[in-house]
Each structure stands twice: as C-alpha cells, then as structure tokens.
Scaffold this active site. Structure first.
Site, PDB file in Angstrom:
ATOM      1  N   ARG A   1      89.687  54.448  38.390  1.00  0.00           N
ATOM      2  CA  ARG A   1      89.927  55.825  38.797  1.00  0.00           C
ATOM      3  C   ARG A   1      90.713  56.448  37.657  1.00  0.00           C
ATOM      4  O   ARG A   1      91.932  56.358  37.599  1.00  0.00           O
ATOM      5  CB  ARG A   1      90.749  55.815  40.093  1.00  0.00           C
ATOM      6  CG  ARG A   1      90.515  56.976  41.017  1.00  0.00           C
ATOM      7  CD  ARG A   1      91.282  56.752  42.303  1.00  0.00           C
ATOM      8  NE  ARG A   1      90.422  56.392  43.414  1.00  0.00           N
ATOM      9  CZ  ARG A   1      89.768  57.257  44.170  1.00  0.00           C
ATOM     10  NH1 ARG A   1      89.893  58.556  43.962  1.00  0.00           N
ATOM     11  NH2 ARG A   1      89.010  56.850  45.161  1.00  0.00           N
TER      12      ARG A   1
ATOM     13  N   HIS B   1      84.845  40.601  41.812  1.00  0.00           N
ATOM     14  CA  HIS B   1      84.998  41.676  42.806  1.00  0.00           C
ATOM     15  C   HIS B   1      83.978  42.757  42.451  1.00  0.00           C
ATOM     16  O   HIS B   1      84.327  43.793  41.882  1.00  0.00           O
ATOM     17  CB  HIS B   1      86.438  42.217  42.712  1.00  0.00           C
ATOM     18  CG  HIS B   1      86.852  43.053  43.870  1.00  0.00           C
ATOM     19  ND1 HIS B   1      87.832  44.018  43.779  1.00  0.00           N
ATOM     20  CD2 HIS B   1      86.453  43.073  45.165  1.00  0.00           C
ATOM     21  CE1 HIS B   1      88.007  44.584  44.965  1.00  0.00           C
ATOM     22  NE2 HIS B   1      87.184  44.031  45.816  1.00  0.00           N
TER      23      HIS B   1
ATOM     24  N   CYS C   1      87.630  52.692  45.044  1.00  0.00           N
ATOM     25  CA  CYS C   1      87.232  53.479  43.873  1.00  0.00           C
ATOM     26  C   CYS C   1      85.719  53.676  43.783  1.00  0.00           C
ATOM     27  O   CYS C   1      85.162  53.821  42.700  1.00  0.00           O
ATOM     28  CB  CYS C   1      87.739  52.831  42.593  1.00  0.00           C
ATOM     29  SG  CYS C   1      89.526  52.849  42.458  1.00  0.00           S
ATOM     30  N   GLY C   2      85.036  53.637  44.920  1.00  0.00           N
ATOM     31  CA  GLY C   2      83.623  53.982  44.906  1.00  0.00           C
ATOM     32  C   GLY C   2      82.675  52.814  44.707  1.00  0.00           C
ATOM     33  O   GLY C   2      81.514  53.011  44.359  1.00  0.00           O
ATOM     34  N   LYS C   3      83.126  51.599  44.971  1.00  0.00           N
ATOM     35  CA  LYS C   3      82.247  50.444  44.784  1.00  0.00           C
ATOM     36  C   LYS C   3      81.093  50.473  45.785  1.00  0.00           C
ATOM     37  O   LYS C   3      79.946  50.227  45.421  1.00  0.00           O
ATOM     38  CB  LYS C   3      83.063  49.151  44.920  1.00  0.00           C
ATOM     39  CG  LYS C   3      82.383  47.934  44.341  1.00  0.00           C
ATOM     40  CD  LYS C   3      83.374  46.899  43.780  1.00  0.00           C
ATOM     41  CE  LYS C   3      84.570  46.650  44.669  1.00  0.00           C
ATOM     42  NZ  LYS C   3      84.281  45.926  45.886  1.00  0.00           N
ATOM     43  N   THR C   4      81.399  50.785  47.044  1.00  0.00           N
ATOM     44  CA  THR C   4      80.338  50.846  48.054  1.00  0.00           C
ATOM     45  C   THR C   4      79.345  51.953  47.718  1.00  0.00           C
ATOM     46  O   THR C   4      78.126  51.772  47.798  1.00  0.00           O
ATOM     47  CB  THR C   4      80.934  51.047  49.466  1.00  0.00           C
ATOM     48  OG1 THR C   4      81.838  49.972  49.734  1.00  0.00           O
ATOM     49  CG2 THR C   4      79.852  51.066  50.538  1.00  0.00           C
TER      50      THR C   4
ATOM     51  N   LYS D   1      88.767  37.694  51.210  1.00  0.00           N
ATOM     52  CA  LYS D   1      89.507  37.662  49.962  1.00  0.00           C
ATOM     53  C   LYS D   1      90.299  36.347  49.777  1.00  0.00           C
ATOM     54  O   LYS D   1      90.581  35.953  48.648  1.00  0.00           O
ATOM     55  CB  LYS D   1      90.416  38.882  49.849  1.00  0.00           C
ATOM     56  CG  LYS D   1      89.647  40.192  49.666  1.00  0.00           C
ATOM     57  CD  LYS D   1      88.674  40.096  48.523  1.00  0.00           C
ATOM     58  CE  LYS D   1      88.167  41.427  47.967  1.00  0.00           C
ATOM     59  NZ  LYS D   1      87.876  42.505  48.861  1.00  0.00           N
TER      60      LYS D   1
ATOM     61  N   ASP E   1      80.868  44.228  47.656  1.00  0.00           N
ATOM     62  CA  ASP E   1      82.256  43.840  47.398  1.00  0.00           C
ATOM     63  C   ASP E   1      82.410  42.602  46.512  1.00  0.00           C
ATOM     64  O   ASP E   1      83.265  42.594  45.643  1.00  0.00           O
ATOM     65  CB  ASP E   1      82.981  43.614  48.728  1.00  0.00           C
ATOM     66  CG  ASP E   1      84.500  43.570  48.573  1.00  0.00           C
ATOM     67  OD1 ASP E   1      85.040  44.428  47.843  1.00  0.00           O
ATOM     68  OD2 ASP E   1      85.140  42.699  49.174  1.00  0.00           O
TER      69      ASP E   1
HETATM   70  C1  SPV Z   1      89.438  45.362  49.234  1.00  0.00           C
HETATM   71  O1  SPV Z   1      90.548  45.872  49.477  1.00  0.00           O
HETATM   72  O2  SPV Z   1      89.045  45.127  48.094  1.00  0.00           O
HETATM   73  C2  SPV Z   1      88.556  45.031  50.345  1.00  0.00           C
HETATM   74  C3  SPV Z   1      89.107  44.957  51.660  1.00  0.00           C
HETATM   75  O3  SPV Z   1      87.413  44.795  50.118  1.00  0.00           O
HETATM   76  S1  SPV Z   1      90.162  43.629  51.812  1.00  0.00           S
HETATM   77  O4  SPV Z   1      89.554  42.696  52.761  1.00  0.00           O
HETATM   78  O5  SPV Z   1      91.414  44.166  52.321  1.00  0.00           O
HETATM   79  O6  SPV Z   1      90.362  42.985  50.544  1.00  0.00           O
HETATM   80 MN    MN Z   2      87.148  44.455  47.947  1.00  0.00          MN
END
Ligand code: SPV
Ligand code: MN
Length: 653
Positions: free
Chosen positions: A440, A269, A293-296, A247, A309
């Site tokens: 959501r 994202h 929120c169910g992206k995966t 990120k 992601d």
């Molecule tokens: C998210 O929180 O959107 C993630 C994990 O994909 S993180 O690396 O914490 O951002």
């Molecule tokens: Mn993410």
C-alpha cells in the site's frame, strides 16, 4: 538450521500418554460407540497419541470425531448455532459470528514461538521458552473444555497427493472454528493415515475459546512449537488466532520450505490466479500482498481463481514452478467489496446457494449483513462487532464507530465463485510463470514494474512497504512488509531470503519457464503526482490490465522500457489493453503520471531497506549489491534529467 523434535513434545509431556493402550483407554472414556468407531478408522500411532493427550489435558465433556460426512458437517453447523457461536441470517446457509470487540484481528502481542535456547527466532516475533510454555498450557488448557464438546478434524492443506501438501489436525471446542475449517480446508479423514505415511509428518492444532469473555482476553495466547509442528491457542475466537490450520500451519510450511526445501520449495502469502491470454492460453500468477491490501481483489481479477491467501510452490521434475493452494476457500475481508470492483464475490455473497459465515459485519433487524464500502444503502442501526450500533455512534475517544469492523470477513468455499478453476484440485499444481509483489504505497512506485532478473525480483519482494491495516490488533503507521509474509516467517529473515534467491534462481527451472517477477502498486494518489486530492490515480478494474500486461510480457509479446528499478510498460501497449480488456480510454497524461520515476522517493525507499536490512544478521550480500546498483543508476539519471524522470526521457536514456 532448525532441529526438529529434539526436545519434549508438550502435548505428550503434559498429557503423559505415551502408549497406544493408554490412548485407547482415553478414547473409551471420552467417546460414545459412534465416535469411538470413527476414531478406530485412524491408525497412525502418533496421531492417536496426540489426540489422546489433547483430550486428557482439555478434559471435554465429550469428543466428536469429524469424518467429513454430510451428517458430521451438519452436526458441527448445528452445534455452532446451539452454542450461539454463530446465528442464522435471512439467507439460507448464511450465519454471523462475532469476535469480542477487542479481538478483531491477530493478537500479535500474545502470539509466541516456543523456542529452545539455541533456536533462532525472527526479530519481528515473540519467543517463549519451553518450560514457560509448558506451565502456561498446563494452567490455561487443563480442563478448559469441561462442559464442552471437543471436535477433532483431519485435514489436508493442499490437494491429496500433492508433494507439498501438509496433513493437519484441528482439535477445538469451538464449533465455529471447526465449521470454518470445513469450508476453508479439505477434510481428508479417509486419506489421513496414507497421507501421513507418504509425507512423513502432520501438523497439530489445539484450541479452546474457554468462556469467551472480555475479561479473559488478556490471558489469551497463541503458541507455536516449530520443532513439533504443534500449535496451542486459548481464550480467543478470531480465526487468525484460533483456526491455526491457516496462519499457524502456514508458519510451519514456511519453515519446511526454508529449512528442508533445498531451494526447491516455497510457502508464500500469495494468491494464485490464471489470466486468459490471446488464443485461449492461461498464464498462472501467484502474488503477495500484506493483509488488507487487495490480495483477494487481485485473485478475483483473474479469469481462473485458485486461491486468495496462501500458495505453496515447488520446482517439479519437468523444470517448471508449480503452485497449489493449501486452502479451498476464502476468509476474505469484506470492506470495500462491492459490485463495481468485485462482481463475482458479490454474486456469491448476495445470492442464495452458497454457505457463508460472516464475521464482524453489521446485522440489521431483517438479519441481513451490511458492511462499509459495499456501495449499498445502509441501515441506521443494527448489531455489529461491539454490540448495538447506531449511526453517529462514537467510541470513548470520540471517534466514529464504523458500521462494520475494517477486518470484518466472509468465509466461503472457492467453488462458490464463478471463476473457480478445477485446477485448484490438481495435485500437480498449476505451472506458475508470474510472481507479483504489492503493498500500500501512496507515493513512490509505479503501478507495475518487472524485475530484470530473478535476483532483482527477490529484492522487490524483500522491499514491500505498506501502510498498517486492521488485520493486526493495534497496528498503525507505514511498515516494511518483506514478501508480505514477514508476520509468518518463524526463523531468521536472512535464511528466508536465501531460500528465495535459491528458489527463483534455481538452474533446474527451464529457460522457457523462468519466473517473471514484478512489483504492483494500486495505491498511488493524485496528491503524490502533482494533484491536490488523496484520491487514487487508478481504479480497481485497472488491476486486470496490469495483470494482462504482465501476461503478454511473460510471452514476449510486449516490449518494455528499461530502468534501474526494472522494466516498465510502454504507453501504446497499455492503451490497447485498457481499451481491449476493460473498455477504458487510457491517456498519455495519466500514463506519464503513473510511470514517471520520482527519483528521490525511490532512493529514499532504497535507503530505508538498506538501513533496515543492515540491522539483520546474515542477510545475503546480493540484496545490498542490487539495492546499491539501483540507487547508482537512479542517481545518474537524476543528474541528467532532474528529479522526476518521465517515461519519454527513460526511453531516450
Ligand atoms: C491475514 O491477515 O493475512 C489473513 C487473515 O489472511 S488471518 O487468518 O488473520 O491471518
Ligand atoms: Mn492472509
């Protein structure tokens, strides 16, 4: 505008190494012959100087150059076990990593953009001036790696050779962070110099976990220097705070798209997934959803998985929108991942043959991981994110401590998934036709609706709302979540929005490849549609149907009901898809519940957006025009049909 590199770069400012000769002295001093030999294979002067400065500041006991060879990867895995950052589990190649109980998500309050006075920073983010940052880095990173090995990794965020990929260095004392980088990103040691030369830049990330103690957590910081595309992070371990290839660098990619992309690039994202349509065609989707929120799940509902992601897209010479995944693995939330909803992910997680780093789940005395919502029998005790755990345990406020943390995760390579697509490694990306935005939302929007134009689509993205989730420490309540990307937008929201309008409305996109932009909402409850339970109206497997309907829509194979908020599916098409795709009977009553417009709710949501965006500077007028057009349309319908408007009535209108 964002002026690049017009001040002192902090690594160099503090480390004070500015010549290749001095850099070489540092390498000689901190590396044995083997590591020195590997370092010699990297020749880009700026890269060598940045690494030397990081070494000079952090002063590790030794430096390990990760060439991406199997032997080097093995060294990193072993180091993580030896240090106790990870522990082995019953299944071969599975390990567990725990973050401190108080660092189970991104530490938003301790995350800052390093900003010069003239620099505009997102109203949602924290800023820190350069001198303060310099002082903090000096205080906290100086000598932080004494007794530790620094690992230096060379990665590509995206396939080698893609025009929107970004080279990035991950410099860390944490073998866990380095191990995660090896799973989630493409090690590009051999291509690094050439890629930096081609693309003209690279990102740098410097991290150390320090002593990894509770008492140091208040001092933890995540600092990001946009002008020099460099991150600094210390005294923390959660990957969202430490593996800043993810990120941290996504934020730099957003800057690059917004300020240098000229309406031809975006960094989102979003998942990327392919839906198989009739006659073997594959239609590629990219979709945004806030963390948790169910992206995966949506990505996994696709026939062909590219990413869950992050997505970087561009308008290619052939007038199509192309997307690549800067990552090559999943750092996925495991809560509610189960055989019914996520069969392919469960297969990868519960069968041998795949390397997995688990984090913050419960480990039983057989060294087996367990988590909330896996629909499996649970042990009564074990070790979890807060230490020893027993069923019925409560925290100091009397609240039950869950078996696993809601932000507990699994880290694994995408290639372990049965629906992995080879297109993931295509440097030209996948031609992307459909863009979805979800949140959501328990009571307002229907499961799926399509924007009538790309401008309306941009407004769908701008208007995502969501309940708070566990990915950010301390977050609660209902939140606006613009494009589900707001936590990672460094600059002004108005600039980002302008880039969205310019990208999706770009006349360079061929008519035949104009984006289909849609809202998705899986979270409508019975309660919100006249029932008396908080249970969801839909099921996880319905996701496939919503995506398939959009797939048909993109190919003009279904008609739709026009409404002020966009186009809705017709009952007959959904009934056939439910039956054909997941073998489920879909009835008119459920359809009417899901697709009736609850006008006051929607108008309330529009007004929430109007009020919030009115407080931001330089928001494109187009947003307000569209919101007001939608509101007027809904008010007219309400006068004619009343508060709740059914799809039948909408058809008549
Ligand atoms: C998210 O929180 O959107 C993630 C994990 O994909 S993180 O690396 O914490 O951002
Ligand atoms: Mn993410």
């Amino acid at each position: 505008m964002l002026k690049m590199a017009d001040n002192t770069e902090l690594l160099t400012g503090i480390g004070a190494i500015t010549t290749l000769e001095k850099a070489d002295d540092v390498f000689r001093q901190f590396m044995d012959d083997t590591q020195y030999g590997k370092m010699s294979r990297i020749s880009t002067p700026d890269v060598r100087i940045k690494i030397a400065n990081a070494i000079r500041i952090c002063r590790p006991e030794s430096v390990f150059i990760n060439s991406g060879s199997e032997a080097d990867r093995q060294y990193i895995r072993k180091l993580s076990l030896d240090k106790g950052e990870e522990n082995p589990l019953a299944m071969a190649d599975h390990t567990i990593h725990f973050d401190l109980a108080k660092e189970q998500g991104r530490i938003v309050d301790r995350t800052f953009y390093i900003a010069d006075p003239e620099e505009h920073i997102s109203s949602l983010a924290n800023r820190m001036d350069r001198p303060t940052a310099a002082e903090l880095i000096q205080t906290h990173l100086s000598g932080i790696m004494a007794d530790m090995t620094m690992i230096v990794g060379f990665y590509m965020r995206g396939p080698v050779g893609s025009p929107v990929s970004n080279p990035a260095l991950e410099i860390t004392s944490s073998a866990y962070v380095s191990h995660s980088a090896e799973i989630l990103y493409r090690n590009a040691f051999d291509d690094f110099d050439a890629q930096v030369a081609d693309l003209g830049h690279f990102f740098t990330n410097v991290h150390s976990e320090g002593f990894n103690r509770d008492e140091d957590l208040p001092d933890a910081r995540v600092l990001m220097d946009r002008k020099f595309q460099t991150t600094f992070s210390w005294k923390c371990t959660y990957a969202g705070n430490t593996l800043l290839l993810k990120k941290g660098n996504h934020r730099f990619a957003v800057d690059k798209a917004v300020y240098q992309g000229q309406g031809k690039e975006l960094a989102e994202h979003m998942f990327i997934t392919g839906i198989q349509g009739p006659g073997n065609r594959v239609t590629w989707f990219a979709g945004a959803a806030p963390s948790g929120c169910g992206k995966t799940t949506t990505a996994m509902a696709g026939t062909w998985f590219v990413g869950d992601d992050l997505a970087q897209m561009w308008i290619a010479e052939d007038q199509t929108i192309r997307s690549i995944n800067p990552e090559c693995g999943i750092f996925g939330i495991v809560e509610d991942v189960n055989r019914e909803g996520d069969p392919m992910l469960i297969d990868a997680l519960r069968n041998p043959g795949c390397e997995v780093i688990w984090s913050n789940v419960l480990i039983d005395d057989q060294q087996i991981p367990h988590w909330v919502g896996n629909n499996e029998p649970h042990p009564d005790c074990g070790i979890n994110f807060q230490g020893k755990w027993e069923k019925g345990m409560t925290d100091s406020n009397g609240k039950a401590i869950p078996l696993s943390h809601p932000n507990a995760r699994c880290t694994l390579a995408s290639t372990a998934l049965k629906n992995f697509s080879d297109e993931s490694e295509n440097r030209n990306g996948v031609i992307t036709r459909v863009f979805t935005y979800s949140g959501r939302d328990a009571d307002t929007m229907p499961p799926v609706w399509v924007a009538k134009s790309s401008d309306h689509g941009v407004v769908i993205g701008a208007s995502i709302v969501s309940a708070a989730t566990a990915t950010e420490v301390g977050a609660t309540g209902i939140k606006r979540a613009p494009w589900a990307n707001a936590p990672f937008i460094p600059g002004a929201l108005g600039d980002y929005m302008d880039a969205q309008f310019r990208f999706f409305g770009n006349p360079d996109i061929a008519m035949t490849h104009r984006p289909v932009m849609a809202g998705l909402n899986y979270f409508l409850t019975h309660e919100a549609r006249g029932g008396d339970s908080k249970k969801l109206l839909g099921e996880k497997r319905d996701v496939k149907v919503w995506l398939s309907w959009l797939e048909r829509y993109a190919h003009n194979e279904v008609s739709a009901i026009e409404t002020p908020i966009g186009n809705l599916p017709e009952f007959g098409d959904l009934r056939d898809l439910f039956n054909g795709i997941i073998g489920k009977t879909y009835d008119q009553e459920l359809y009417t519940k899901q697709f009736s417009l609850y006008t006051s709710n929607i108008i309330g949501r529009i007004e929430l957006q109007e009020t919030a965006y009115a407080k931001e500077e330089n928001i494109p007028q187009r947003l307000f025009d569209i919101l007001s057009e939608q509101k007027t349309g809904l008010e007219k319908l309400r006068e004619r049909f009343g508060e709740i408007i059914t799809p039948d009535q909408l058809t008549k209108a």
